[in-house]
Design an enzyme around this catalytic site. Structure first.
Site, PDB file in Angstrom:
ATOM      1  N   ARG A   1     -16.744 -13.661  12.293  1.00  0.00           N
ATOM      2  CA  ARG A   1     -16.289 -13.456  13.905  1.00  0.00           C
ATOM      3  C   ARG A   1     -15.963 -14.512  14.671  1.00  0.00           C
ATOM      4  NH1 ARG A   1     -19.486 -10.092  16.510  1.00  0.00           N
ATOM      5  NH2 ARG A   1     -20.927  -9.415  14.769  1.00  0.00           N
TER       6      ARG A   1
ATOM      7  N   GLN B   1     -26.796 -18.997  14.174  1.00  0.00           N
ATOM      8  CA  GLN B   1     -25.483 -19.309  14.533  1.00  0.00           C
ATOM      9  C   GLN B   1     -25.244 -18.965  16.066  1.00  0.00           C
ATOM     10  OE1 GLN B   1     -23.792 -16.521  11.730  1.00  0.00           O
ATOM     11  NE2 GLN B   1     -23.492 -17.808  10.034  1.00  0.00           N
TER      12      GLN B   1
ATOM     13  N   THR C   1     -23.982 -12.869  -6.517  1.00  0.00           N
ATOM     14  CA  THR C   1     -25.179 -11.972  -6.399  1.00  0.00           C
ATOM     15  C   THR C   1     -26.347 -13.034  -7.056  1.00  0.00           C
ATOM     16  OG1 THR C   1     -24.045  -9.901  -6.592  1.00  0.00           O
ATOM     17  CG2 THR C   1     -26.365  -9.820  -7.291  1.00  0.00           C
ATOM     18  N   ILE C   2     -26.097 -13.404  -8.077  1.00  0.00           N
ATOM     19  CA  ILE C   2     -27.071 -14.297  -8.585  1.00  0.00           C
ATOM     20  C   ILE C   2     -27.560 -15.529  -7.985  1.00  0.00           C
ATOM     21  CG2 ILE C   2     -27.771 -15.863 -10.638  1.00  0.00           C
ATOM     22  CD1 ILE C   2     -28.206 -12.803 -11.228  1.00  0.00           C
TER      23      ILE C   2
ATOM     24  N   ALA D   1     -23.823 -16.120 -13.217  1.00  0.00           N
ATOM     25  CA  ALA D   1     -23.860 -17.207 -12.282  1.00  0.00           C
ATOM     26  C   ALA D   1     -22.922 -17.076 -10.984  1.00  0.00           C
ATOM     27  CB  ALA D   1     -23.369 -18.705 -12.962  1.00  0.00           C
TER      28      ALA D   1
ATOM     29  N   THR E   1     -17.985 -17.772  13.069  1.00  0.00           N
ATOM     30  CA  THR E   1     -18.601 -17.736  11.746  1.00  0.00           C
ATOM     31  C   THR E   1     -17.688 -17.083  10.997  1.00  0.00           C
ATOM     32  OG1 THR E   1     -19.402 -15.260  12.249  1.00  0.00           O
ATOM     33  CG2 THR E   1     -20.693 -17.122  13.002  1.00  0.00           C
ATOM     34  N   CYS E   2     -18.188 -16.631   9.700  1.00  0.00           N
ATOM     35  CA  CYS E   2     -17.033 -16.169   8.696  1.00  0.00           C
ATOM     36  C   CYS E   2     -16.839 -14.820   8.995  1.00  0.00           C
ATOM     37  CB  CYS E   2     -17.473 -16.213   7.200  1.00  0.00           C
ATOM     38  SG  CYS E   2     -19.194 -15.331   7.110  1.00  0.00           S
TER      39      CYS E   2
ATOM     40  N   GLU F   1     -29.017  -8.632  10.024  1.00  0.00           N
ATOM     41  CA  GLU F   1     -29.204  -9.610   9.229  1.00  0.00           C
ATOM     42  C   GLU F   1     -29.690 -10.766  10.311  1.00  0.00           C
ATOM     43  OE1 GLU F   1     -27.228 -12.510   9.486  1.00  0.00           O
ATOM     44  OE2 GLU F   1     -25.321 -11.936  10.478  1.00  0.00           O
ATOM     45  N   PRO F   2     -30.595 -11.730   9.858  1.00  0.00           N
ATOM     46  CA  PRO F   2     -31.134 -12.589  10.901  1.00  0.00           C
ATOM     47  C   PRO F   2     -30.358 -13.979  11.135  1.00  0.00           C
ATOM     48  CG  PRO F   2     -32.209 -12.694   8.443  1.00  0.00           C
ATOM     49  CD  PRO F   2     -31.216 -11.824   8.541  1.00  0.00           C
TER      50      PRO F   2
END
Length: 434
Positions: free
Chosen positions: A52, A125, A203-204, A200, A49-50, A119-120
């Site tokens: 790990r 993953q 966060t948005i 944009a 993943t990003c 975090e789910p």
């Protein structure tokens, strides 16, 4: 049996290094094939993943004496597959074996080792990583080892139990989710509201995705550069209920909005008290929520003085996040206890599974001994020897052969002072120690 995990994550390595050890789908397939060809392990699962990259290896052929040599070989393989300097790799790699490896996998799948606690997304993953290995081995007309398969199935069940029995995933711990959580506290339902998002950026985008998942029917994204807002719509796959406008139409957006969430890099205020007052007149002073995530602020602070206007800043959200983090940390302790129980349960199964092979082999050897002695006895009788003497000799030899190994085992336990083993042996034989 040996389960080994080699890993690099956000705690041990920079983004630049994590990028070097990431596995694409093609590289993952190549790595799994290479693991087979080099006989590094019987089975493997690669999680990338990003935040790990982890390689889970299973090899029951490795003895305790060979374990360190195997670990060294595995680290060298990891270095070679990524063309990474071994010294650089050793500075940031972590290695877990057997029980610590199982515990680590379960903590990862439950979100306890994530950048954002609880975090789910990581569970999905991990499931995908396992599925990709399963598909690879099926393509090669093989299968993942029963032990590794059992471990991952146990891990998925553990993660489900943690989600069910603790509050690890219920409290928002990101600014985007905290803003949406705040909105749900003020309004009974978000579905039929009009929500204006100003900006944009990332966060948005997170807020947009969260709102869409909750079925919001009308979202307006306002940005200084309309093209960037349009790019965000492309990322969201242009849902029909989301439209983009430029900041010159900001008042128009305000006039429709029940909720405003603003996160831009503007150095000056974009939404003034006067603009909010004009919008409230248009809206017959229905409740309006203003969430200002920007630093410096996008919304004039005095807007909070207006009737029916709820105004929150990034500091307010940080207080919510801190409170929720505390709740998640409490839940993580509960989760760790669940994981400890499930690890113990898995290793109990593993012991039984391993010894079941030993029992099967012992029975096979005993039956082979019986057949050899029986064949000799039958030949002796056929050659005219006294049948009673032959049967007596058969019974003595069979008894001596069958009790030889257990007797040796008992003698070893006596020499080693293994009282527990002797008590269990005695109980299994239905005998009391004298």
């Amino acid at each position: 049996m040996t389960i080994l995990v080699l890993g690099i994550n956000h705690k041990t390595a920079s983004v630049a290094l994590r990028e070097k050890v990431a596995f694409s789908d093609e590289k993952r397939a190549f790595a799994l094939r290479n693991i087979q060809q080099t006989e590094l392990a019987e089975s493997a699962v690669i999680l990338s993943t990003c935040n790990r990259t982890e390689v889970y290896l299973h090899n029951k052929r490795v003895s305790p004496q060979e374990a360190q040599s195997w670990i060294t070989q595995a680290v060298q393989w990891f270095s070679t597959i990524h063309q990474l300097d071994l010294a650089e790799l050793n500075r940031c790699i972590y290695i877990h074996e057997n029980l610590p490896a199982v515990n680590h996998l379960m903590e990862v799948a439950c979100g306890l080792d994530s950048l954002i606690l609880g975090e789910p997304q990581i569970l999905g993953q991990v499931k995908q990583a396992y599925q990709m290995s399963e598909e690879y081995y099926q393509h090669e007309h093989q299968s993942i080892s029963g032990e590794l398969s059992r471990l991952f199935q146990k891990t998925f069940a553990t993660a489900k139990r943690v989600r069910t029995e603790t509050n690890i995933g219920e409290s928002a711990v990101s600014v985007a989710y905290a803003a949406c959580s705040l909105a749900r506290q003020i309004f009974e339902s978000l579905r039929d509201l009009t929500i204006l998002l100003v900006g944009a950026g990332e966060t948005i985008e997170l807020v947009s995705r969260h709102l869409l998942r909750h079925g919001v029917k009308n979202i307006v994204i306002a940005n200084r550069t309309l093209a960037r807002a349009e790019t965000l719509l492309d990322k969201l796959e242009r849902p029909q209920n989301v439209q983009a406008i430029g900041l010159e139409r900001l008042q128009e957006g305000l006039n429709q909005a029940d909720i405003v969430i603003s996160s831009t890099g503007s150095p000056t205020v974009l939404i003034t008290q006067t603009m909010v007052e004009m919008a409230q007149q248009q809206r017959d002073y229905k409740p309006m929520l203003l969430v200002d995530i920007a630093v410096p602020r996008d919304i004039e602070e005095s807007a909070a003085e207006l009737d029916s206007v709820y105004h929150y800043t990034v500091d307010d959200l940080q207080n919510i996040i801190q409170h929720n983090l505390s709740r998640r940390e409490q839940a993580s302790e509960q989760a760790k206890e669940i994981i400890r129980q499930e690890c113990q349960d898995f290793f109990e199964w593993l012991k039984v599974h391993q010894f079941s092979n030993l029992i099967r082999k012992y029975r096979e050897n005993a039956d082979q001994t019986r057949q050899v002695l029986l064949e000799r006895a039958l030949n002796a009788i056929q050659q005219g020897e006294d049948a009673e003497l032959v049967v007596q000799e058969l019974s003595y030899k069979l008894m001596n052969k069958l009790i030889h190994s257990p007797t040796q085992a008992m003698q070893t336990m006596v020499k080693n002072g293994n009282a527990t083993g002797l008590q269990m042996f005695s109980k299994a034989l239905g005998m009391e120690q004298e």
